[in-house]
Write a protein that holds these residues in place. Structure first.
Motif, PDB file in Angstrom:
ATOM      1  N   PRO A 121      61.767  15.263  18.863  1.00 41.24           N
ATOM      2  CA  PRO A 121      61.163  16.578  18.622  1.00 41.24           C
ATOM      3  C   PRO A 121      59.778  16.458  17.996  1.00 41.24           C
ATOM      4  N   THR A 122      58.887  17.333  18.412  1.00 42.93           N
ATOM      5  CA  THR A 122      57.512  17.343  17.916  1.00 42.93           C
ATOM      6  C   THR A 122      57.158  18.721  17.373  1.00 42.93           C
ATOM      7  N   ARG A 123      56.570  18.762  16.214  1.00 45.10           N
ATOM      8  CA  ARG A 123      56.172  20.030  15.602  1.00 45.10           C
ATOM      9  C   ARG A 123      55.073  20.706  16.420  1.00 45.10           C
ATOM     10  N   SER A 125      51.723  23.043  17.161  1.00 45.70           N
ATOM     11  CA  SER A 125      50.391  23.037  16.562  1.00 45.70           C
ATOM     12  C   SER A 125      50.171  24.294  15.718  1.00 45.70           C
ATOM     13  N   ASP A 126      49.343  24.153  14.682  1.00 43.57           N
ATOM     14  CA  ASP A 126      48.912  25.313  13.908  1.00 43.57           C
ATOM     15  C   ASP A 126      47.863  26.081  14.692  1.00 43.57           C
ATOM     16  N   LEU A 127      47.794  27.390  14.463  1.00 46.04           N
ATOM     17  CA  LEU A 127      46.795  28.235  15.102  1.00 46.04           C
ATOM     18  C   LEU A 127      45.892  28.848  14.044  1.00 46.04           C
ATOM     19  N   ARG A 128      44.649  29.107  14.419  1.00 44.19           N
ATOM     20  CA  ARG A 128      43.675  29.724  13.504  1.00 44.19           C
ATOM     21  C   ARG A 128      43.266  31.098  14.045  1.00 44.19           C
ATOM     22  N   TYR A 129      43.171  32.063  13.118  1.00 41.40           N
ATOM     23  CA  TYR A 129      42.690  33.390  13.477  1.00 41.40           C
ATOM     24  C   TYR A 129      41.689  33.825  12.407  1.00 41.40           C
ATOM     25  N   ASP A 130      40.494  34.253  12.827  1.00 40.23           N
ATOM     26  CA  ASP A 130      39.462  34.708  11.905  1.00 40.23           C
ATOM     27  C   ASP A 130      39.519  36.226  11.783  1.00 40.23           C
ATOM     28  N   ILE A 239      42.443  31.669   2.755  1.00 42.03           N
ATOM     29  CA  ILE A 239      43.236  31.436   3.958  1.00 42.03           C
ATOM     30  C   ILE A 239      44.665  31.892   3.713  1.00 42.03           C
ATOM     31  N   MET A 240      45.171  32.745   4.583  1.00 40.58           N
ATOM     32  CA  MET A 240      46.572  33.157   4.535  1.00 40.58           C
ATOM     33  C   MET A 240      47.360  32.287   5.514  1.00 40.58           C
ATOM     34  N   THR A 241      48.485  31.770   5.071  1.00 41.24           N
ATOM     35  CA  THR A 241      49.313  30.924   5.929  1.00 41.24           C
ATOM     36  C   THR A 241      50.603  31.650   6.269  1.00 41.24           C
ATOM     37  N   LEU A 242      50.819  31.892   7.563  1.00 39.73           N
ATOM     38  CA  LEU A 242      52.049  32.531   8.037  1.00 39.73           C
ATOM     39  C   LEU A 242      52.932  31.445   8.633  1.00 39.73           C
ATOM     40  N   ARG A 243      53.948  31.051   7.886  1.00 38.13           N
ATOM     41  CA  ARG A 243      54.810  29.950   8.295  1.00 38.13           C
ATOM     42  C   ARG A 243      55.567  30.299   9.584  1.00 38.13           C
ATOM     43  N   GLY A 244      55.583  29.342  10.502  1.00 35.51           N
ATOM     44  CA  GLY A 244      56.365  29.502  11.728  1.00 35.51           C
ATOM     45  C   GLY A 244      55.790  30.446  12.750  1.00 35.51           C
ATOM     46  N   GLN A 245      54.553  30.910  12.549  1.00 30.45           N
ATOM     47  CA  GLN A 245      53.939  31.825  13.505  1.00 30.45           C
ATOM     48  C   GLN A 245      52.935  31.110  14.412  1.00 30.45           C
ATOM     49  N   GLY A 246      52.918  29.794  14.354  1.00 27.25           N
ATOM     50  CA  GLY A 246      52.050  29.027  15.243  1.00 27.25           C
ATOM     51  C   GLY A 246      52.774  28.712  16.545  1.00 27.25           C
ATOM     52  N   GLU A 247      52.338  27.657  17.215  1.00 29.31           N
ATOM     53  CA  GLU A 247      52.953  27.291  18.488  1.00 29.31           C
ATOM     54  C   GLU A 247      54.328  26.669  18.269  1.00 29.31           C
ATOM     55  N   HIS A 248      55.225  26.880  19.234  1.00 26.53           N
ATOM     56  CA  HIS A 248      56.565  26.313  19.154  1.00 26.53           C
ATOM     57  C   HIS A 248      56.503  24.808  19.408  1.00 26.53           C
ATOM     58  N   GLY A 249      57.435  24.097  18.781  1.00 22.42           N
ATOM     59  CA  GLY A 249      57.461  22.656  18.941  1.00 22.42           C
ATOM     60  C   GLY A 249      58.048  22.226  20.275  1.00 22.42           C
ATOM     61  N   LYS A 251      60.736  19.891  22.446  1.00 23.51           N
ATOM     62  CA  LYS A 251      62.083  19.309  22.353  1.00 23.51           C
ATOM     63  C   LYS A 251      62.817  19.782  21.101  1.00 23.51           C
ATOM     64  N   GLY A 252      62.661  21.050  20.801  1.00 18.79           N
ATOM     65  CA  GLY A 252      63.365  21.607  19.651  1.00 18.79           C
ATOM     66  C   GLY A 252      62.694  21.362  18.325  1.00 18.79           C
ATOM     67  N   GLY A 253      61.464  20.873  18.334  1.00 17.69           N
ATOM     68  CA  GLY A 253      60.747  20.620  17.095  1.00 17.69           C
ATOM     69  C   GLY A 253      60.377  21.917  16.382  1.00 17.69           C
ATOM     70  N   PRO A 254      60.036  21.845  15.092  1.00 20.28           N
ATOM     71  CA  PRO A 254      59.707  23.052  14.322  1.00 20.28           C
ATOM     72  C   PRO A 254      58.420  23.715  14.806  1.00 20.28           C
ATOM     73  N   LYS A 255      58.294  24.988  14.481  1.00 24.67           N
ATOM     74  CA  LYS A 255      57.095  25.738  14.868  1.00 24.67           C
ATOM     75  C   LYS A 255      55.943  25.431  13.920  1.00 24.67           C
ATOM     76  N   GLY A 256      54.734  25.569  14.454  1.00 19.96           N
ATOM     77  CA  GLY A 256      53.551  25.421  13.627  1.00 19.96           C
ATOM     78  C   GLY A 256      53.288  26.699  12.830  1.00 19.96           C
ATOM     79  N   ASP A 257      52.192  26.725  12.099  1.00 18.87           N
ATOM     80  CA  ASP A 257      51.835  27.879  11.272  1.00 18.87           C
ATOM     81  C   ASP A 257      50.638  28.609  11.860  1.00 18.87           C
ATOM     82  N   LEU A 258      50.480  29.859  11.442  1.00 22.05           N
ATOM     83  CA  LEU A 258      49.317  30.656  11.807  1.00 22.05           C
ATOM     84  C   LEU A 258      48.446  30.790  10.560  1.00 22.05           C
TER      85      LEU A 258
END
Length: 380
Positions: A121-123, A125-130, A239-249, A251-258
């Motif tokens: 499984p691979t986590r 990616s994080d996403l950035r929003y301005d 910077i506000m970090t929204l856990r788990g709102q980034g891209e999905h991992g 092979k079942g890996g954890p989601k990235g952050d937004l």
């Protein structure tokens, strides 16, 4: 002299006076640079890799290095296993000594563990929003709805990449390791290396029937609307970090952050330093002289404040708790500091002028300017 051979010190990029630690460090750097796992199907890299290992085999051994320094590649004729082919008799080379280049690659890069993580499984990616907000929105907090595009697990195949009703297969070539071991006979003996499996491209699995929705990738690109609660007191460049709102991992890996990068627009009246606010307040000349009630701008509107007689330009008035709230504790607020400036009127009525002249005359000695007083003082 053996033909087509470079000086071993030149190969490793060290001087002839290099100590053992320097030689070992140079070898590690060169070995990583040319390792076949990083350059699959590259004959030139493989040639350089073998050259580096041959140089290290000699220079890392005290006796072999001494012989090389004295006799060069050819060695003393008929002595100690040296021959026309150079250093061919030193214990069978790396292979003869049980030396495994796959093992040294593992020690450099994390080896098997790294490949295992790659196949697992691979986590995501994080996403950035301005996001740009108004000053007052930063002061009181605000809800914002944003649109993002992200990779999400394919619902059709549950993220496996295999067509519904089928499954992912273990790669028959590498047995699921993602690596293929190859043993070669070289002038140094047998050399074993690990290379990325060409069948599964290092994944360890193959998909015989790819999912038609995600084309076997296990993830699809989706547009999503997300509601953001911007807290009161947030500052510019935070910077506000929204856990788990980034891209999905994978092979079942954890989601990235937004990650929400905040820009706060400047205010026409207030300047912010930490949680404190600063502004200028214009006071009429007569009010500054006589004292009385004035109005000071705040985030919640105009506030009345009494000033004393003879308030001077540059006087700072503090309004406790009228600053910005703390982003971690909205009940805790900074202060507001209002700097007084005197408003000198440009136009007066005749009556106002007459009254000011009478006032000026009544001042007598006190109405003299500073320069006049200095002049009189010097003349005495």
């Amino acid at each position: 002299m053996a033909e087509n051979k470079r000086d071993y010190y030149e190969v490793l990029g060290v001087g002839k006076d290099a100590d053992d630690a320097s030689i070992k460090k140079a070898f590690r750097e060169k070995a990583k640079k040319y390792h076949p796992d990083l350059h699959p199907n590259d004959p030139e890299a493989e040639k350089n890799f073998k050259e580096v290992n041959e140089a290290y085999e000699v220079l890392s051994d005290e006796q072999k290095r001494a012989a090389y320094d004295r006799y060069g590649f050819d060695g003393p004729q008929g002595a100690g296993g040296f021959g026309g082919g150079g250093f061919s008799g030193f214990g069978g080379g790396f292979g003869g000594a049980g030396f495994d280049m796959g093992d040294i690659f593992d020690s450099f890069f994390g080896g098997g563990q790294q490949r295992q993580r790659r196949n697992g499984p691979t986590r995501g990616s994080d996403l950035r929003y301005d996001m740009t907000i108004e000053f007052t929105e930063a002061a009181f907090g605000v809800k914002k709805e944003i649109n993002i595009v992200r990779l999400e697990s394919c619902e059709a195949c549950s993220g496996t990449g295999a067509k519904k009703g089928t499954s992912v297969k273990t790669c028959p070539t590498c047995g699921g390791t993602g690596q293929v071991r190859r043993v070669e006979n070289t002038i140094l003996g047998q050399m074993a290396t690990n290379r990325t499996c060409e069948t599964c491209h290092g994944e360890g699995t193959i998909i015989e029937n790819p999912c038609p929705i995600c084309n076997g990738q296990g993830r699809v690109r989706k547009n999503r609307k997300i509601e953001i609660n911007v807290p009161a007191g947030i500052d510019d460049d935070q910077i506000m970090t929204l856990r788990g709102q980034g891209e999905h991992g994978k092979k079942g890996g954890p989601k990235g952050d937004l990650l929400i990068y905040i820009t706060v627009k400047p205010h026409k009246v207030f300047k912010r330093q930490g949680n404190n606010l600063y502004c200028d307040v214009s006071v009429a000349y007569s009010r500054a002289v006589l004292g009385g009630e004035i109005e000071i701008p705040t985030l919640e509107g105009m506030k009345k404040q009494n000033i004393s007689e003879g308030t001077q330009p540059g006087t700072t008035i503090r309004l406790k708790g009228q600053g910005m709230p703390s982003v971690n504790n909205p009940q805790s607020k900074g202060d507001l500091y209002a700097k007084v400036s005197i408003n000198v009127p440009k136009k007066l009525t005749n009556k106002q002028k007459e009254l000011l002249r009478a006032y000026d005359e009544s001042m007598g000695e006190e109405r003299k300017s500073i320069w006049e007083r200095m002049r009189d003082s010097i003349g005495k």
